[in-house]
Enzyme design. Structure first.
Site, short mmCIF file in Angstrom:
data_model
loop_
_atom_site.label_atom_id
_atom_site.label_comp_id
_atom_site.label_asym_id
_atom_site.label_seq_id
_atom_site.Cartn_x
_atom_site.Cartn_y
_atom_site.Cartn_z
N SER A 1 -1.44 7.53 -2.66
CA SER A 1 -0.97 8.36 -3.76
C SER A 1 0.38 9.01 -3.50
CB SER A 1 -2.02 9.43 -4.08
OG SER A 1 -2.34 10.17 -2.94
N HIS B 1 -4.84 4.70 -8.12
CA HIS B 1 -3.48 4.38 -8.56
C HIS B 1 -3.22 2.88 -8.71
CE1 HIS B 1 -2.21 8.54 -8.08
NE2 HIS B 1 -3.02 8.55 -7.03
N LYS C 1 -5.44 8.44 -14.80
CA LYS C 1 -4.13 7.93 -14.38
C LYS C 1 -3.77 6.76 -15.32
CE LYS C 1 -4.48 10.02 -9.94
NZ LYS C 1 -5.74 10.77 -10.08
N1 PMP Z 1 -8.15 9.82 -5.44
C1 PMP Z 1 -6.82 9.66 -5.48
C2 PMP Z 1 -6.20 8.59 -4.64
C3 PMP Z 1 -6.04 10.49 -6.30
O1 PMP Z 1 -4.71 10.36 -6.32
C4 PMP Z 1 -6.69 11.48 -7.08
C5 PMP Z 1 -5.93 12.39 -8.03
N2 PMP Z 1 -4.71 12.80 -7.64
C6 PMP Z 1 -8.08 11.60 -6.98
C7 PMP Z 1 -8.78 10.76 -6.16
C8 PMP Z 1 -8.80 12.66 -7.75
O2 PMP Z 1 -8.98 12.25 -9.08
P1 PMP Z 1 -9.18 13.33 -10.22
O3 PMP Z 1 -7.80 13.80 -10.60
O4 PMP Z 1 -9.83 12.58 -11.33
O5 PMP Z 1 -10.02 14.42 -9.66
#
Ligand code: PMP
Length: 393
Positions: free
Chosen positions: A182, A210, A242
């Site tokens: 991420s 992602h 996303k």
């Molecule tokens: N896993 C990854 C790799 C993420 O980037 C994110 C969100 N930034 C999440 C989990 C968490 O997802 P959510 O925003 O739906 O809580």
């Protein structure tokens, strides 16, 4: 609050300000799209995870509106009480089909899906092997599970092998990785991880927040990118906030995995179901995402343009495959200063600083969307060149 607790909070806040780590929300007026008015100022945003431009898509919004008319707004209860509607059911089936897995299960957020999955799979007699740069929700999930944690060097299967050879043989083993990282935008070496999982009789869990909808021929994510199916990656987690442009998350996998989550996972059992309208909107967005080759191709063209521009500025970046491209700055204050200059020039690009990334590795995180234009990417690159040229303040 007691005086001493209040003082403790004030000191921590001051230390954060002093270290250039202050975070604050910005207030967006209007829909999620590249052209935004944020804190009253018009900007072009390069920070959203709305990779396919579905967050403000009219068909998705219509599906939500129609479902609100039918179901109302709130789900009213947890899935296992009476919060689970036909809309949730249809979305779970669509996500299972989309990912080529037996079943899928919805969660309100990705954070909760990760907590649920890891605590369902492992406990204190087991060992988790986690990439050092995994998302914070995965790291927290492992901590809460009580399992032994072995962190391996980022995207380094040889280091993982060493860790697995040294680890004891008691309990279960689970390898956990982001599909697309991420903060760095690179893709995990999934084929090698799948081979190691097989060799060491370990589970392999991929958080493809992602990658799904963006990578692969039909948006099947980093697994599809490598041609890996259920056998290679049996435990898959994806988010809906996303590339799919809505909110929430899901786990996809075998019938046994999903049923165990339903029976035992506390972040599934003890929380209100996501609103049915959100599930209906997401069903529309999954259907669009599956056939959105035009959006994915446009995004790839923008990524190549950005990658070429970053090369010309002498900036290192991951291969432009995933829509996250970090610009490494190093010092947290300088990263903040460059982000402020970009904002002054009308571009919203966040500075990512410790503790989100390790000390000395502050960066700008540029994310692209199929809703961006080539002209916007060109203008960003010119503004970036000017912002980096200015001496540190
Ligand atoms: N896993 C990854 C790799 C993420 O980037 C994110 C969100 N930034 C999440 C989990 C968490 O997802 P959510 O925003 O739906 O809580």
């Amino acid at each position: 609050m007691s005086d001493s607790l209040d003082r403790y909070l004030q000191e921590r806040l001051q230390a954060r300000r002093d270290a250039g780590r202050w975070r604050r929300t910005r207030t967006l007026d209007g829909p999620q799209r590249p052209e935004q008015v944020i804190d009253g100022r018009p900007v072009v945003a390069f920070c959203s995870n709305d990779y396919l431009g579905l967050a403000g898509d009219p068909a998705v919004a219509t599906a939500a509106r129609e479902a609100i008319d039918h179901y109302g707004v709130g789900a009213g209860a947890a899935h296992l009480i009476n919060g689970h509607t036909r809309a949730h059911d249809e979305l779970e089936q669509a996500l299972a089909r989309f990912t080529g897995r037996e079943r899928a299960l919805l969660f309100s957020t990705g954070y909760m899906a990760n907590l649920a999955l890891v605590q369902t799979l492992v406990g204190r007699h087991d060992t988790v092997f986690e990439d050092r740069w995994n998302h914070a929700s995965l790291i927290d999930a492992v901590r809460l599970s009580g399992a032994r944690s072995q962190r391996y060097r980022h995207a380094d299967p040889d280091h993982l092998r060493g860790r697995m050879e040294k680890a004891g043989t008691t309990g279960h083993r689970l390898i956990i990785t982001d599909g697309v990282f991420s903060m760095d935008g690179d893709i995990a070496p999934l084929p090698e991880l799948a081979d190691l999982a097989r060799e060491f009789d370990a589970g392999l869990m991929v958080d493809d927040a992602h990658g799904l909808s963006v990578l692969g021929k039909t948006g099947g994510g980093s697994c599809q990118h490598f041609g890996l199916g259920h056998d290679a990656v049996p435990i898959l987690m994806g988010t809906l906030g996303k590339g799919f442009g809505t909110a929430g998350a899901f786990v996809a996998g075998s019938d046994a995995l999903i049923e165990t989550l339903i029976q035992t996972a506390r972040p599934y059992i003890y929380t209100t179901a996501m609103p049915a309208a959100l599930a209906a909107a997401t069903l529309a967005s999954v259907q669009i995402a599956e056939g959105a080759n035009d959006r994915r191709e446009h995004l790839q063209r923008l990524l190549l343009q950005l990658g070429k521009g970053l090369d010309e500025l002498g900036l290192t970046h991951p291969p432009p495959l995933a829509p996250i491209q970090p610009v490494h700055i190093g010092d947290a204050r300088r990263a903040s200063a460059v982000a402020e200059r970009l904002l002054g020039a009308g571009f919203l690009v966040p500075a990512i600083r410790p503790p989100t990334v390790p000390e000395g590795q502050a960066r700008l995180r540029i994310t692209l969307s199929a809703a961006h234009t080539e002209a916007q990417v060109g203008a960003l690159l010119r503004a970036l060149e000017r912002a980096l040229d200015q001496p540190p303040t």
